[in-house]
Design a protein around this motif. Structure first.
Motif, PDB file in Angstrom:
ATOM      1  N   ILE A   1      -3.882  10.468  -7.191  1.00 44.71           N
ATOM      2  CA  ILE A   1      -4.956   9.496  -6.986  1.00 44.71           C
ATOM      3  C   ILE A   1      -5.055   8.528  -8.159  1.00 44.71           C
ATOM      4  O   ILE A   1      -5.233   7.321  -7.971  1.00 44.71           O
ATOM      5  CB  ILE A   1      -6.302  10.236  -6.755  1.00 44.71           C
ATOM      6  N   THR A   2      -4.865   9.034  -9.395  1.00 48.64           N
ATOM      7  CA  THR A   2      -4.961   8.164 -10.572  1.00 48.64           C
ATOM      8  C   THR A   2      -3.860   7.110 -10.552  1.00 48.64           C
ATOM      9  O   THR A   2      -4.108   5.916 -10.747  1.00 48.64           O
ATOM     10  CB  THR A   2      -4.832   8.999 -11.858  1.00 48.64           C
ATOM     11  N   CYS A   3      -2.616   7.562 -10.321  1.00 47.93           N
ATOM     12  CA  CYS A   3      -1.482   6.639 -10.310  1.00 47.93           C
ATOM     13  C   CYS A   3      -1.647   5.615  -9.182  1.00 47.93           C
ATOM     14  O   CYS A   3      -1.480   4.407  -9.395  1.00 47.93           O
ATOM     15  CB  CYS A   3      -0.192   7.444 -10.136  1.00 47.93           C
ATOM     16  N   PHE A   4      -1.996   6.114  -8.002  1.00 45.75           N
ATOM     17  CA  PHE A   4      -2.168   5.257  -6.825  1.00 45.75           C
ATOM     18  C   PHE A   4      -3.292   4.244  -7.056  1.00 45.75           C
ATOM     19  O   PHE A   4      -3.130   3.038  -6.811  1.00 45.75           O
ATOM     20  CB  PHE A   4      -2.479   6.161  -5.625  1.00 45.75           C
ATOM     21  N   GLY A   5      -4.422   4.727  -7.579  1.00 41.53           N
ATOM     22  CA  GLY A   5      -5.565   3.843  -7.829  1.00 41.53           C
ATOM     23  C   GLY A   5      -5.234   2.767  -8.855  1.00 41.53           C
ATOM     24  O   GLY A   5      -5.531   1.583  -8.659  1.00 41.53           O
TER      25      GLY A   5
ATOM     26  N   PHE B   1       0.834  -1.194   0.000  1.00 42.97           N
ATOM     27  CA  PHE B   1       0.000   0.000   0.000  1.00 42.97           C
ATOM     28  C   PHE B   1       0.878   1.257   0.000  1.00 42.97           C
ATOM     29  O   PHE B   1       0.714   2.149  -0.837  1.00 42.97           O
ATOM     30  CB  PHE B   1      -0.899  -0.031   1.244  1.00 42.97           C
ATOM     31  N   PHE B   2       1.848   1.310   0.920  1.00 41.59           N
ATOM     32  CA  PHE B   2       2.697   2.493   0.999  1.00 41.59           C
ATOM     33  C   PHE B   2       3.659   2.579  -0.183  1.00 41.59           C
ATOM     34  O   PHE B   2       4.011   3.665  -0.623  1.00 41.59           O
ATOM     35  CB  PHE B   2       3.475   2.516   2.325  1.00 41.59           C
ATOM     36  N   ASP B   3       4.090   1.419  -0.686  1.00 40.82           N
ATOM     37  CA  ASP B   3       4.952   1.419  -1.864  1.00 40.82           C
ATOM     38  C   ASP B   3       4.216   2.066  -3.031  1.00 40.82           C
ATOM     39  O   ASP B   3       4.785   2.875  -3.772  1.00 40.82           O
ATOM     40  CB  ASP B   3       5.362  -0.011  -2.214  1.00 40.82           C
ATOM     41  N   ALA B   4       2.936   1.730  -3.193  1.00 41.28           N
ATOM     42  CA  ALA B   4       2.128   2.339  -4.258  1.00 41.28           C
ATOM     43  C   ALA B   4       1.995   3.840  -4.023  1.00 41.28           C
ATOM     44  O   ALA B   4       2.041   4.644  -4.961  1.00 41.28           O
ATOM     45  CB  ALA B   4       0.754   1.688  -4.315  1.00 41.28           C
ATOM     46  N   LEU B   5       1.868   4.219  -2.742  1.00 36.52           N
ATOM     47  CA  LEU B   5       1.781   5.636  -2.404  1.00 36.52           C
ATOM     48  C   LEU B   5       3.092   6.353  -2.728  1.00 36.52           C
ATOM     49  O   LEU B   5       3.097   7.445  -3.321  1.00 36.52           O
ATOM     50  CB  LEU B   5       1.460   5.779  -0.907  1.00 36.52           C
ATOM     51  N   GLY B   6       4.220   5.722  -2.357  1.00 33.58           N
ATOM     52  CA  GLY B   6       5.529   6.306  -2.667  1.00 33.58           C
ATOM     53  C   GLY B   6       5.717   6.459  -4.166  1.00 33.58           C
ATOM     54  O   GLY B   6       6.164   7.504  -4.649  1.00 33.58           O
ATOM     55  N   LEU B   7       5.356   5.418  -4.901  1.00 31.60           N
ATOM     56  CA  LEU B   7       5.462   5.450  -6.365  1.00 31.60           C
ATOM     57  C   LEU B   7       4.708   6.647  -6.932  1.00 31.60           C
ATOM     58  O   LEU B   7       5.243   7.432  -7.730  1.00 31.60           O
ATOM     59  CB  LEU B   7       4.877   4.160  -6.938  1.00 31.60           C
ATOM     60  N   SER B   8       3.453   6.821  -6.498  1.00 35.01           N
ATOM     61  CA  SER B   8       2.602   7.886  -7.037  1.00 35.01           C
ATOM     62  C   SER B   8       3.182   9.248  -6.677  1.00 35.01           C
ATOM     63  O   SER B   8       3.267  10.156  -7.508  1.00 35.01           O
ATOM     64  CB  SER B   8       1.190   7.775  -6.455  1.00 35.01           C
TER      65      SER B   8
ATOM     66  N   ALA C   1       5.695   0.763 -13.455  1.00 30.97           N
ATOM     67  CA  ALA C   1       6.257   1.967 -14.071  1.00 30.97           C
ATOM     68  C   ALA C   1       5.202   2.653 -14.936  1.00 30.97           C
ATOM     69  O   ALA C   1       5.191   3.885 -15.054  1.00 30.97           O
ATOM     70  CB  ALA C   1       7.480   1.609 -14.895  1.00 30.97           C
ATOM     71  N   SER C   2       4.301   1.868 -15.517  1.00 28.29           N
ATOM     72  CA  SER C   2       3.259   2.462 -16.362  1.00 28.29           C
ATOM     73  C   SER C   2       2.339   3.354 -15.533  1.00 28.29           C
ATOM     74  O   SER C   2       1.835   4.364 -16.030  1.00 28.29           O
ATOM     75  CB  SER C   2       2.426   1.378 -17.034  1.00 28.29           C
ATOM     76  N   ALA C   3       2.096   2.983 -14.271  1.00 24.78           N
ATOM     77  CA  ALA C   3       1.284   3.835 -13.403  1.00 24.78           C
ATOM     78  C   ALA C   3       2.008   5.150 -13.139  1.00 24.78           C
ATOM     79  O   ALA C   3       1.398   6.230 -13.163  1.00 24.78           O
ATOM     80  CB  ALA C   3       0.981   3.113 -12.089  1.00 24.78           C
ATOM     81  N   ALA C   4       3.341   5.063 -12.947  1.00 22.84           N
ATOM     82  CA  ALA C   4       4.128   6.280 -12.751  1.00 22.84           C
ATOM     83  C   ALA C   4       4.081   7.154 -14.007  1.00 22.84           C
ATOM     84  O   ALA C   4       3.976   8.387 -13.924  1.00 22.84           O
ATOM     85  CB  ALA C   4       5.575   5.931 -12.407  1.00 22.84           C
ATOM     86  N   LEU C   5       4.153   6.501 -15.168  1.00 22.81           N
ATOM     87  CA  LEU C   5       4.057   7.223 -16.446  1.00 22.81           C
ATOM     88  C   LEU C   5       2.753   8.009 -16.513  1.00 22.81           C
ATOM     89  O   LEU C   5       2.732   9.197 -16.863  1.00 22.81           O
ATOM     90  CB  LEU C   5       4.140   6.221 -17.602  1.00 22.81           C
ATOM     91  N   LEU C   6       1.650   7.351 -16.157  1.00 25.85           N
ATOM     92  CA  LEU C   6       0.340   8.015 -16.195  1.00 25.85           C
ATOM     93  C   LEU C   6       0.307   9.209 -15.243  1.00 25.85           C
ATOM     94  O   LEU C   6      -0.162  10.303 -15.611  1.00 25.85           O
ATOM     95  CB  LEU C   6      -0.748   7.007 -15.821  1.00 25.85           C
ATOM     96  N   GLY C   7       0.821   9.021 -14.025  1.00 28.08           N
ATOM     97  CA  GLY C   7       0.838  10.115 -13.055  1.00 28.08           C
ATOM     98  C   GLY C   7       1.637  11.315 -13.567  1.00 28.08           C
ATOM     99  O   GLY C   7       1.166  12.463 -13.518  1.00 28.08           O
ATOM    100  N   ALA C   8       2.835  11.046 -14.094  1.00 28.27           N
ATOM    101  CA  ALA C   8       3.689  12.136 -14.596  1.00 28.27           C
ATOM    102  C   ALA C   8       3.028  12.828 -15.786  1.00 28.27           C
ATOM    103  O   ALA C   8       3.093  14.053 -15.933  1.00 28.27           O
ATOM    104  CB  ALA C   8       5.059  11.586 -14.986  1.00 28.27           C
ATOM    105  N   LEU C   9       2.360  12.031 -16.621  1.00 31.86           N
ATOM    106  CA  LEU C   9       1.683  12.564 -17.817  1.00 31.86           C
ATOM    107  C   LEU C   9       0.580  13.538 -17.427  1.00 31.86           C
ATOM    108  O   LEU C   9       0.420  14.607 -18.030  1.00 31.86           O
ATOM    109  CB  LEU C   9       1.103  11.389 -18.612  1.00 31.86           C
ATOM    110  N   ILE C  10      -0.191  13.184 -16.393  1.00 30.75           N
ATOM    111  CA  ILE C  10      -1.278  14.067 -15.952  1.00 30.75           C
ATOM    112  C   ILE C  10      -0.716  15.390 -15.434  1.00 30.75           C
ATOM    113  O   ILE C  10      -1.243  16.466 -15.747  1.00 30.75           O
ATOM    114  CB  ILE C  10      -2.127  13.362 -14.864  1.00 30.75           C
ATOM    115  N   VAL C  11       0.385  15.320 -14.660  1.00 33.89           N
ATOM    116  CA  VAL C  11       1.008  16.548 -14.159  1.00 33.89           C
ATOM    117  C   VAL C  11       1.395  17.460 -15.325  1.00 33.89           C
ATOM    118  O   VAL C  11       1.120  18.669 -15.319  1.00 33.89           O
ATOM    119  CB  VAL C  11       2.261  16.228 -13.311  1.00 33.89           C
TER     120      VAL C  11
END
Lengths: 206, 206, 206
Positions: free
Chosen positions: C185-189, C96-103, C155-165
């Motif tokens: 929230i998108t990356c984490f979800g 859970f926290f790893d996903a949070l850190g990633l996002s 990494a694809s979730a990180a890509l999506l998060g960075a893309l939205i920013v």
């Protein structure tokens, strides 16, 4: 010389493309997923140049700012996945373009270091780094001893190419375009000959 | 203090030389070719310093601009190849100089970071990085878990050396030359004692 | 928005802490010593950010200057060693926290790159690098193929998060705080959903 410069741009992207293919093939063989294949392809194609740019102070590195490289790496990954049977049969063309990429990156790497005002040693070392850095990073990520440290004359060809650029720069006998061309052809020719005749540096194993 | 400074220059090259030998021996055992041996030797000798220089903004890194380092690494490689039987018997002297290189690089790494105006934490972390970075890169390239993370007190000795430099810099009790000397001797002595008595940090394995 | 900023600071340290735990656990399993465990924990927590800072010219890297990160990594290492039986049972909280850190690292990495005046491509690539770089370094040091290149959407979730920013930054539809929150929230979800349903990118192995 304008034609020569667009030729360089074409060759630069051709080198990027072929290095990306070699990364994508290696990543696919290791069963990485879609993102992993693209990431390794991009790393092989741009990793050497990014390390060079960090060392000469060209911030941010061109590999990260210029979308040509990223798009080229993604296309190469897509092609590797979609046309895998075809790419596998490409062994000779791949070696041909890989040698071209090696020569081109060695020459442009040395030139860029000189253009940023650094000395001969920096230019030679970073010319080699630009040419072989991506392949070394690929092997580190895929967890094997870097091939280029064991194989037929490879990094040594890059050394020769970078050396010619630097000698030309300091002696000023010929214009920088001619020097680049000579360095390119020498490095490329040496690499092709080494491949064909299986020339190796001595390795002193018993 | 001029004599002390030329002593430092001598010790700096001695450290470079011994680190290069350790890289060349490891590369030879892995059957790398001539270029591979020189490349690994140079990486071990200069890798830590190059990472430090990139992190503190000393561009281009001294390891790439100062030909003393490159030539030292090439001589060490040549000696390793030519006198391999002799170098193999050198186990104790190599450990001795390796400890000296470790201490020296920890001290000079911390000093250079402070000289570039960075804070205490940067100086300690990059002092350690300078001292052990080359060895870590060697183990990454040769595809094994970095020895220094498993062995007898090694990086911890570098930590102690860098810490003394930083404490001396902020307390200003002694001149920087005396502090360097104390840091050097403490790190060197701790490493030699750890080697002799096989001191280890706890490793919590069951 | 002041509360939001202290929330970010808290989440940033929470991400650092969880990434450090994941490093310390991996290092302990490989039987590294105390220093090795702390070193790997710090590398996982700060490695991605340090690479990003070097690439955008933020010298010295924040991971080296700000003692919060170092202390967090050391506490995480101590906790892993002292409470190992407890940490082992933490599998779900860690993910859970790893996903949070990633996002969080993907979002702050992209933001910092934009704040330093770099373009969209740099921001996306370095957002991903910040998020996954530490984990890749951990796997390189521990001598295995980086997990993140093989696993469920990571990494694809990180890509999506960075893309939205980046999209938010250029379209300016919403304030940067809202965009960050949406990206987070998108990356984490996406990452949590991928974990729960074992979503993978295609990997083309036969």
């Amino acid at each position: 010389m304008d034609k020569l410069h667009s030729l360089y741009n074409f060759l630069d992207l051709a080198g990027t493309f072929v290095f990306a293919i070699s990364g994508a093939v290696a990543a696919k063989q290791q069963r990485l997923d879609l993102f992993g294949i693209c990431a390794i392809a991009f790393t092989v194609a741009c990793g050497g140049g990014i390390i060079r740019d960090i060392c000469i102070g060209a911030i941010p590195p061109a590999g990260l700012t210029n979308w040509h490289y990223l798009v080229t790496a993604i296309i190469a990954s897509g092609m590797t996945i979609g046309l895998y049977a075809f790419v596998q049969r490409l062994n000779h063309p791949v070696q041909f373009f890989d040698a071209l990429g090696l020569s081109l990156f060695a020459v442009t790497g040395a030139q860029k270091s000189l253009a940023y005002g650094h000395n001969a040693e920096v230019a030679v070392l970073l010319g080699i780094t630009t040419a072989v850095g991506g392949g070394v990073l690929r092997d580190i990520l895929l967890n094997r001893v870097p091939l280029i440290l064991e194989k037929e004359i490879y990094a040594s060809a890059a050394l020769l190419g970078a050396l010619i650029v630097v000698l030309g720069y300091y002696t000023k006998i010929l214009s920088s375009d001619w020097i680049s061309l000579i360095a390119l052809i020498t490095c490329f020719g040496l690499r092709l000959l080494a491949l064909h005749y299986r020339w190796n540096l001595p390795n002193y194993s018993k």
